[in-house]
Design a protein around this motif. Sequence first.
Motif, PDB file in Angstrom:
ATOM      1  N   GLY A  16       0.831  -1.200   0.000  1.00 35.95           N
ATOM      2  CA  GLY A  16       0.000   0.000   0.000  1.00 35.95           C
ATOM      3  C   GLY A  16       0.860   1.241   0.000  1.00 35.95           C
ATOM      4  N   TYR A  17       0.477   2.224  -0.811  1.00 33.43           N
ATOM      5  CA  TYR A  17       1.291   3.441  -0.932  1.00 33.43           C
ATOM      6  C   TYR A  17       0.418   4.692  -0.854  1.00 33.43           C
ATOM      7  CZ  TYR A  17       5.457   6.091  -2.316  1.00 33.43           C
ATOM      8  OH  TYR A  17       6.548   6.943  -2.339  1.00 33.43           O
ATOM      9  N   GLY A  18      -0.507   4.672   0.108  1.00 34.97           N
ATOM     10  CA  GLY A  18      -1.249   5.880   0.431  1.00 34.97           C
ATOM     11  C   GLY A  18      -0.385   6.761   1.313  1.00 34.97           C
ATOM     12  N   HIS A  19      -1.007   7.650   2.070  1.00 33.31           N
ATOM     13  CA  HIS A  19      -0.237   8.575   2.906  1.00 33.31           C
ATOM     14  C   HIS A  19       0.623   7.838   3.927  1.00 33.31           C
ATOM     15  CE1 HIS A  19      -2.090  12.041   1.146  1.00 33.31           C
ATOM     16  NE2 HIS A  19      -3.310  11.656   1.485  1.00 33.31           N
ATOM     17  N   LEU A  20       0.053   6.832   4.587  1.00 33.04           N
ATOM     18  CA  LEU A  20       0.807   6.086   5.595  1.00 33.04           C
ATOM     19  C   LEU A  20       1.897   5.245   4.945  1.00 33.04           C
ATOM     20  CD1 LEU A  20       1.331   5.256   8.476  1.00 33.04           C
ATOM     21  CD2 LEU A  20      -0.583   3.656   8.341  1.00 33.04           C
ATOM     22  N   GLY A  21       1.590   4.594   3.827  1.00 35.51           N
ATOM     23  CA  GLY A  21       2.596   3.815   3.119  1.00 35.51           C
ATOM     24  C   GLY A  21       3.760   4.676   2.670  1.00 35.51           C
ATOM     25  N   GLN A  22       3.477   5.859   2.147  1.00 34.92           N
ATOM     26  CA  GLN A  22       4.532   6.774   1.711  1.00 34.92           C
ATOM     27  C   GLN A  22       5.415   7.174   2.891  1.00 34.92           C
ATOM     28  OE1 GLN A  22       2.783  10.079  -0.513  1.00 34.92           O
ATOM     29  NE2 GLN A  22       1.273   8.658  -1.372  1.00 34.92           N
ATOM     30  N   PHE A  23       4.762   7.463   4.018  1.00 33.95           N
ATOM     31  CA  PHE A  23       5.501   7.833   5.221  1.00 33.95           C
ATOM     32  C   PHE A  23       6.463   6.719   5.637  1.00 33.95           C
ATOM     33  CE2 PHE A  23       5.744   7.395   9.863  1.00 33.95           C
ATOM     34  CZ  PHE A  23       6.329   8.598  10.223  1.00 33.95           C
TER      35      PHE A  23
END
Length: 280
Positions: A16-23
């Motif tokens: 997953g690469y939403g906001h949390l994944g990116q973080f």
Amino acid sequence: MTTASSTSPLRIGVVGYGHLGQFLVERILSEGPEVGLELAFVWNRNADKLKGEVPPQLILQDLSSFAQRGCDVIVEVCHPHIVQEFGERFLSKSHFLVGSPSALSEPKLNQQLRRAAQQGGRTLYVPSGALWGGQDIQRLSDSGALKALFIRMSKHPSCFRLTNDVLSDWSEAEGRRVLFRGSVAELCPLAPNNVNTMAAAAVAAGALGFAGVQGEIVSDTELSDYHVVEVEVTGPDGFTVHTVRRNPAKLGAVTGAATYKSFWNSLLVCKGHGGRVYLC
């Protein structure tokens, strides 16, 4: 800051690469060597989102081939459907940090993952997220003294992602509206992306479970700068604890800012705790 040990770093797969994944990806790449972590792969349903953001050799095109990357821990930060489809397979090869614990509200899946963890000797990690006092709730439950647990989550209506259209008619002048009150087992399918804190509480309160823990979600147009999480714990002989956590969050944000750091600290705990479910 914790320094890495002389042993090999833990290889982490991020799903997953939403906001949390990116973080998480950015932090593993920048701080991983210092804390004993190494990024093994990143997968996202839309792989195009990863181009130019993640080193090409770390992009996993087909999630079914995750085992080829030799991960120690797989972190899911996208959707409960991934937990349903891949949870058992992840646990057959790695420890598994489930960022969508609302998926565990489904009794059959919950038992399947617990069994997979036990049989494989690997740990199913459940992050505390915005839950305050999770370890205390767990200890109270394990001792048989937990009598009741209630959680209320209040957010601006733009921060909710619901499976029905109950909020389709909200207006800025509305104020406060109770959207649902009942068991966390009933609530998780209604708001799977919003109530992972409640799901973590239900895991901590093992004696009560998802059906026994009560929850309430509240839409409040006054909450433009933060989310509010209230926890009421009831024990024996009049024992009670009531906590209120205000988590800074932008309008439209599903996850509060402080929860990102909490999730990172949970990941640092994932070094193997045997074949069981572990709140971290």
